[in-house]
Every structure is written in structure tokens, then in C-alpha cells.
Motif scaffolding. Sequence first.
Motif, mmCIF file in Angstrom:
data_model
loop_
_atom_site.group_PDB
_atom_site.id
_atom_site.type_symbol
_atom_site.label_atom_id
_atom_site.label_comp_id
_atom_site.label_asym_id
_atom_site.label_seq_id
_atom_site.Cartn_x
_atom_site.Cartn_y
_atom_site.Cartn_z
ATOM 1 N N ILE A 1 1.074 88.444 22.687
ATOM 2 C CA ILE A 1 0.626 89.672 23.351
ATOM 3 C C ILE A 1 -0.771 90.054 22.863
ATOM 4 C CG2 ILE A 1 1.038 92.163 23.532
ATOM 5 C CD1 ILE A 1 4.089 91.425 23.464
ATOM 6 N N LEU A 2 -1.003 89.929 21.558
ATOM 7 C CA LEU A 2 -2.326 90.264 21.017
ATOM 8 C C LEU A 2 -3.403 89.346 21.593
ATOM 9 C CD1 LEU A 2 -1.523 90.988 17.260
ATOM 10 C CD2 LEU A 2 -1.947 92.637 19.089
ATOM 11 N N ALA A 3 -3.105 88.061 21.737
ATOM 12 C CA ALA A 3 -4.073 87.115 22.302
ATOM 13 C C ALA A 3 -4.378 87.470 23.755
ATOM 14 C CB ALA A 3 -3.528 85.691 22.203
ATOM 15 N N GLU A 4 -3.337 87.835 24.484
ATOM 16 C CA GLU A 4 -3.491 88.234 25.882
ATOM 17 C C GLU A 4 -4.361 89.489 26.004
ATOM 18 O OE1 GLU A 4 -0.046 89.713 28.547
ATOM 19 O OE2 GLU A 4 0.388 87.623 28.017
ATOM 20 N N ARG A 5 -4.055 90.467 25.188
ATOM 21 C CA ARG A 5 -4.760 91.753 25.280
ATOM 22 C C ARG A 5 -6.181 91.692 24.717
ATOM 23 N NH1 ARG A 5 0.318 95.752 24.099
ATOM 24 N NH2 ARG A 5 1.429 95.171 25.989
ATOM 25 N N ARG A 6 -6.467 90.714 23.900
ATOM 26 C CA ARG A 6 -7.827 90.568 23.367
ATOM 27 C C ARG A 6 -8.821 90.388 24.506
ATOM 28 N NH1 ARG A 6 -9.908 86.608 18.511
ATOM 29 N NH2 ARG A 6 -12.066 87.302 18.591
ATOM 30 N N GLN A 7 -8.389 89.732 25.570
ATOM 31 C CA GLN A 7 -9.253 89.467 26.719
ATOM 32 C C GLN A 7 -9.206 90.578 27.758
ATOM 33 O OE1 GLN A 7 -11.164 86.893 26.152
ATOM 34 N NE2 GLN A 7 -9.933 86.483 24.335
ATOM 35 N N ALA A 8 -8.417 91.605 27.519
ATOM 36 C CA ALA A 8 -8.252 92.690 28.497
ATOM 37 C C ALA A 8 -9.462 93.623 28.497
ATOM 38 C CB ALA A 8 -6.969 93.472 28.172
ATOM 39 N N ASP A 9 -9.422 94.574 29.370
ATOM 40 C CA ASP A 9 -10.465 95.590 29.475
ATOM 41 C C ASP A 9 -10.343 96.537 28.289
ATOM 42 O OD1 ASP A 9 -12.145 97.713 30.118
ATOM 43 O OD2 ASP A 9 -11.302 98.015 32.124
ATOM 44 N N ALA A 10 -11.426 96.706 27.558
ATOM 45 C CA ALA A 10 -11.418 97.575 26.373
ATOM 46 C C ALA A 10 -11.152 99.032 26.720
ATOM 47 C CB ALA A 10 -12.736 97.445 25.616
ATOM 48 N N ASN A 11 -11.321 99.408 27.981
ATOM 49 C CA ASN A 11 -11.043 100.784 28.401
ATOM 50 C C ASN A 11 -9.561 101.036 28.619
ATOM 51 O OD1 ASN A 11 -13.771 101.709 28.466
ATOM 52 N ND2 ASN A 11 -14.049 100.549 30.360
ATOM 53 N N THR A 12 -8.793 99.958 28.749
ATOM 54 C CA THR A 12 -7.357 100.119 28.997
ATOM 55 C C THR A 12 -6.482 99.468 27.930
ATOM 56 O OG1 THR A 12 -7.305 98.129 30.388
ATOM 57 C CG2 THR A 12 -7.704 100.244 31.505
ATOM 58 N N SER A 13 -7.084 98.748 26.982
ATOM 59 C CA SER A 13 -6.309 98.051 25.952
ATOM 60 C C SER A 13 -6.827 98.415 24.563
ATOM 61 C CB SER A 13 -6.404 96.535 26.148
ATOM 62 O OG SER A 13 -5.879 95.860 25.005
ATOM 63 N N VAL B 1 -6.004 96.941 21.773
ATOM 64 C CA VAL B 1 -6.336 95.696 21.071
ATOM 65 C C VAL B 1 -7.722 95.207 21.488
ATOM 66 C CG1 VAL B 1 -5.690 93.263 20.772
ATOM 67 C CG2 VAL B 1 -3.928 95.044 20.703
ATOM 68 N N ALA B 2 -7.994 95.207 22.784
ATOM 69 C CA ALA B 2 -9.310 94.778 23.265
ATOM 70 C C ALA B 2 -10.404 95.689 22.719
ATOM 71 C CB ALA B 2 -9.337 94.761 24.791
ATOM 72 N N SER B 3 -10.123 96.983 22.647
ATOM 73 C CA SER B 3 -11.137 97.914 22.134
ATOM 74 C C SER B 3 -11.419 97.656 20.656
ATOM 75 C CB SER B 3 -10.717 99.375 22.361
ATOM 76 O OG SER B 3 -9.673 99.754 21.497
ATOM 77 N N LEU B 4 -10.404 97.301 19.885
ATOM 78 C CA LEU B 4 -10.625 96.966 18.479
ATOM 79 C C LEU B 4 -11.506 95.728 18.351
ATOM 80 C CD1 LEU B 4 -7.128 97.548 16.816
ATOM 81 C CD2 LEU B 4 -9.220 98.853 16.408
ATOM 82 N N HIS B 5 -11.182 94.700 19.121
ATOM 83 C CA HIS B 5 -11.984 93.470 19.074
ATOM 84 C C HIS B 5 -13.422 93.748 19.506
ATOM 85 C CE1 HIS B 5 -9.004 90.514 17.884
ATOM 86 N NE2 HIS B 5 -8.163 91.028 18.742
ATOM 87 N N GLN B 6 -13.589 94.568 20.520
ATOM 88 C CA GLN B 6 -14.928 94.891 21.005
ATOM 89 C C GLN B 6 -15.733 95.635 19.933
ATOM 90 O OE1 GLN B 6 -15.499 97.949 24.112
ATOM 91 N NE2 GLN B 6 -16.605 96.350 25.255
ATOM 92 N N LYS B 7 -15.070 96.504 19.162
ATOM 93 C CA LYS B 7 -15.756 97.267 18.114
ATOM 94 C C LYS B 7 -16.092 96.395 16.914
ATOM 95 C CE LYS B 7 -13.662 101.574 19.598
ATOM 96 N NZ LYS B 7 -12.594 102.540 19.356
ATOM 97 N N GLY B 8 -15.404 95.271 16.767
ATOM 98 C CA GLY B 8 -15.741 94.309 15.733
ATOM 99 C C GLY B 8 -14.873 94.365 14.488
#
Length: 115
Positions: A16-28, A30-37
Motif C-alpha cells: 500500500i505504501l509503494a502504491e500511495r508513494r506514486q499518488a497525488d500528494a494532495n490526496t495521499s 504517504v505521497a505528501s511525505l515523500h514529496q516533502k522529502g
Amino acid sequence: MTTTPAPDTLTQLASILAERRQADANTSYVASLHQKGLNKILEKVGEEAVETILAARDTDAGGDASALISETADLWFHSMVMLSHLGLSHEQVLEELTKRFNISGLTEKASRTGS
């Protein structure tokens, strides 16, 4: 009554984390954390570690253990996000723990440099 999680809960979470890493940072989250670094992810791991420690102290003082369980889950979750961000996996951590099964904790600690 507690339920016993499936043995592959960590594997399911990693997927699930791998899937959400590629998601839109505005809706996920996990994606927002990865985007922030990494620094933001490490901040969350540290925050959850402190909250886990405080919940453990409260539990030891007679408090409700459910807060400790919840904070530990948060810590594990954010630790898995950290591992994922660095290209590592929970399997590697489990392998390391498995290696330690037949080693005394004191022996293992002494074998690490700078311990």
C-alpha cells in the motif's frame, strides 16, 4: 478481545505504501511525505518515537495500554515510510532480527562498532 493480524500485515502495508508513494500528494498522506522529502519523514519518525515513549511511561504508571499500541503502530508506519523512501524494506529489518535469534543481546550489542 483483540484480533490477531494476518502474518503478512507488514507486506500488505509495504504494498500500500509503494502504491500511495506514486499518488497525488494532495490526496495521499504517504505521497505528501515523500514529496516533502527525507527530513520531513525523519521528523515524523522522531515525533512518533517520542509519543511512543510517553505512552509507554503512561502505561507503566497504570494508564491505558491502547494508547501505547496506537503510538507504536504510528511509529512502525512512519518507519516503513522512511525505509521505503530510502529504497529499503521491512523484510531487510526482519532478516536482521532473524539473524539475532541465536545471539545474546549483550554479545550482539558488543559486536557493533562504537557501542
